[in-house]
Design an enzyme around this catalytic site. Structure first.
Site, PDB file in Angstrom:
ATOM      1  CG  HIS A   1      -0.336   0.319   2.510  1.00 22.24           C
ATOM      2  ND1 HIS A   1      -0.979   1.024   3.492  1.00 22.24           N
ATOM      3  CD2 HIS A   1       0.885   0.026   3.032  1.00 22.24           C
ATOM      4  CE1 HIS A   1      -0.190   1.156   4.553  1.00 22.24           C
ATOM      5  NE2 HIS A   1       0.937   0.552   4.297  1.00 22.24           N
TER       6      HIS A   1
ATOM      7  CG  HIS B   1       3.118  -3.088   6.281  1.00 25.79           C
ATOM      8  ND1 HIS B   1       4.156  -2.589   7.025  1.00 25.79           N
ATOM      9  CD2 HIS B   1       2.480  -2.018   5.748  1.00 25.79           C
ATOM     10  CE1 HIS B   1       4.141  -1.269   6.955  1.00 25.79           C
ATOM     11  NE2 HIS B   1       3.134  -0.892   6.169  1.00 25.79           N
TER      12      HIS B   1
ATOM     13  CD  GLU C   1       1.218  -0.025   9.161  1.00 27.89           C
ATOM     14  OE1 GLU C   1       2.354   0.436   9.405  1.00 27.89           O
ATOM     15  OE2 GLU C   1       0.352   0.613   8.549  1.00 27.89           O
TER      16      GLU C   1
ATOM     17  CG  HIS D   1       0.841 -12.231  -1.916  1.00 28.47           C
ATOM     18  ND1 HIS D   1       0.588 -13.045  -0.832  1.00 28.47           N
ATOM     19  CD2 HIS D   1       2.183 -12.186  -2.056  1.00 28.47           C
ATOM     20  CE1 HIS D   1       1.738 -13.483  -0.349  1.00 28.47           C
ATOM     21  NE2 HIS D   1       2.721 -12.968  -1.058  1.00 28.47           N
TER      22      HIS D   1
ATOM     23  CB  CYS E   1       3.891   5.893   5.140  1.00 29.31           C
ATOM     24  SG  CYS E   1       4.695   4.990   6.483  1.00 29.31           S
TER      25      CYS E   1
ATOM     26  CG  HIS F   1       5.260   1.020   2.546  1.00 30.13           C
ATOM     27  ND1 HIS F   1       4.553   2.159   2.201  1.00 30.13           N
ATOM     28  CD2 HIS F   1       4.793   0.642   3.758  1.00 30.13           C
ATOM     29  CE1 HIS F   1       3.706   2.463   3.174  1.00 30.13           C
ATOM     30  NE2 HIS F   1       3.830   1.554   4.130  1.00 30.13           N
TER      31      HIS F   1
END
Length: 126
Positions: free
Chosen positions: A15, A32, A113, A70, A26, A30
């Site tokens: 996201h 998580h 996260e 994914h 952010c 990137h």
């Protein structure tokens, strides 16, 4: 007296948070490994002594796998995919699709996260 149980699920997703300033890390793409933790409660236990059978939470596992695992969350969701917004979204989905089929009520959804960072949504109770 109230009984409580918790169950964790994980999924991997990417996201970005485009409303942040361009120089904020952010705001860039990137990913998580998210952990979603649900906490459920009941005033009494059902045989053989459950708040609810953990197996009855399987629809949430299927939803996360089919919808978020994914995936690029910005494309999948109609909200900016912060952990706070994800926790609320998952709680609303759970209350609509799972809670009516089990003998327990959802109290909280926590979205991690990372191992050290999380956000929690406390479900309003009637």
């Amino acid at each position: 007296m109230s009984y409580r149980i918790g169950k964790c699920f994980t999924f991997d997703a990417a996201h970005c948070l485009p409303s942040l300033p361009a120089d904020h890390k952010c705001s860039r793409l990137h990913g998580h490994t998210y952990t979603v933790e649900v906490v459920l409660a009941a005033e009494s236990l059902t045989p053989p002594g459950f708040v609810t059978d953990f197996g009855e939470l399987r629809p949430l596992r299927h939803y996360l796998d089919a919808t978020m695992d994914h995936q690029y969350l910005n494309k999948v969701l109609d909200i900016e995919p912060t952990s706070e917004n994800l926790a609320c979204h998952i709680a609303e989905w759970f209350r609509k699709n799972v809670e009516p089929t089990i003998p327990a009520r959802l109290e909280t959804v926590r979205v991690h996260e990372s191992p050290t960072s999380w956000a929690e949504y406390e479900v309003p109770q009637p």
